[in-house]
Design a protein around this motif. Sequence first.
Motif: not given
Lengths: 431, 247
Positions: A100-129
């Motif tokens: 997370t950005s840490g804009s409010t103080g603390e930062v939280t780590l998170y991890a993903h497994e992927w090969r070609e497309v980061h899953p967070y941004w993959a679903t955003i393709a639906r909204s862009f479309w």
Amino acid sequence: MSSDEFFEPELETLPRPQLRALQEERLLANLPHIYEGAPFVRELWDKAGVTPRDISSLDDFRERAPFMSKDDIRRFRAERGDPFGGLLASPGRQTTVLSTSGSTGEVTLYAHEWREVHPYWATIARSFWHIGVRPGDVVLGTAHCVRGPMYHAERLCGATTLHVPTVGVGNWVGAEEAIQRFRPVYGQLTGIGVAELDRLSDRYDMTELLSSFKGVGFAGEPLSPGVRAKVEGWGLEVFNWTQCGDVISAWECRMHDGCHAWEDHVLIEAIDPDGSEPVAEGELGELVATSLTDLVTPMVRFRSGDLVRMTTDPCGCGRTHARFSTVGRTTDQTVVGGRAFTPLDISACLEDIRETSGAVFQIVRAGREVERFTLRVGYAPDRTDSVERVRDSVLDRVREKVGVVPDIEMLPDVELLASGRGGKLQRLVTR
Amino acid sequence: MSADRTTDMIDPPSAAAARAFPAPEVLAISAYPTPSGLGYFEYGAQDRTDDVAWLRPALRRHGVGDGNVLALAPLQETVWFDPVLTAVRELGSPYSMTDNYTFDAFRNLVYIRQLGVRVMLGLTGQVAEALGEDLAEVVASVPTILARPDACEIVEQAGGRPFVFTPVGPALAVECPERAGAHVNGEIWDVAVDVDGEVRLTTVGRRLHHVSDLWTGVAAQVRRGECGCGESGPRLVLEPPRLTHPR
């Protein structure tokens, strides 16, 4: 296969009974792995006397699975020295570890497994479309990598990303020439970005400058009606989007009546903020999110702190996934002399005043309930002939509309904006 | 459906939907500085493939693949960093990303302290300065730092021995462990030095965007011949560091 309307028509318009069945299938398949792999989840569930064997349906899950909060995760991290707060369920499978950005103080780590497309941004393709991004289009690239490669979303739509070196976090400073030359169809704004564009409007016909855009995204803070109206006044359709409990993003559609959560990726609930029971649809509740497709650092019944109103009513856009509108954070309210207000209330006051219409401000307070607070207000120097007069206007407006009387600090908006982080100006400052 | 679904969820269904139509030939439009302003250029899918192939061994020589990587990878510089991070992925190192903003300097420390970082890529002077006294901790904790020219002296003053890593116009220069200059891909680019000691770049290989004798804003000497690392392309030995991409 994508259609003219939907990027993934089958999933985006899946009838709700089948969507629920898909959620249940994924949840039940994931829970044993998560319970065995994520030490914090196992500890939490053991304390609650629940194991995955006790969960054989979504109803069982809602009835028995314990909640987790950001404070719980931080506590586990601090006590055990576990950087993932005990949520790493698949050690060694991380492709990216972001935060997370840490804009409010603390930062939280998170991890993903992927090969070609980061899953967070993959679903955003639906909204862009949905917004209208198509193969061959140009998208104005954003400039904060905190959630990873946003350009994956436009690439999935077959579009080209325009990277302008001077574009900062959510602002488009220096992008005018590039916009006129390459005619992008989409760009990303934050509150700071709108304030910057507001200043540009003194020099440019914004409707003409931004005429190539099919839409803009807005995120990072609640979108006030005034800011939306300002951006729409430039001929832009604004698509508000937000986090869905740190699991995935959720985006407005053309109906602009709440953000769709991608329920094939996240199980969402609206829970009584002071309790554990679900609230009725449309009632104010706390957004609770469970990841259905992330087995690396999955959230399980994560209480987000976001106050929302949720509905599964049919949406005019044709998607069947639930929508929610974020009213604020559980910690957003300030109470002065018994009167409660949020940053959005202050924003509405400032947007009415030309010299402060960029709504650049901070609420400085000692705690949630106070006798006095300071309102730090950014004014546009090139529009201001008398700082004192503007200060008086702000005071009158806040007293009239919000019913409180702040101490006011006036400073040039660029000075206040410079204290922002992650494209966001922290609205609530504790002093 | 099996309990171990991680394999099933590598690259979500949205990625499959995208394969229904051709991927964009032009992945990105970016810009490098020129004396008369920004020089925009197109970056293609084949460019990326070629860059990844060149970067994989270059990064492997620095230990990418042996632990976590931290990349200071501004999205405005995607055309330089996307192939770098793709190569990092292919080499098997998990990686984290931060930005070239002073407000984001602290997140570098978060990753270094909480995860341990084997290789740091792309440290800038702006962030190195923003780290202040904490830079000494970064230098002590991270075995290999590849830094922008404007960060190198700052890192050295903090006790580090960084390798040079810098955009050079549309190209990328990466110093190898031999410390004999920063390599550019000799299959794609050639470099020369003008009378003012400035590097001029020329495209000699397959590329969507071609440049000829391009001013790069980088002051360096050029070395040629095979390097001890096995690379044979030209190497840039930078003069006192300067900011190559003013923001």
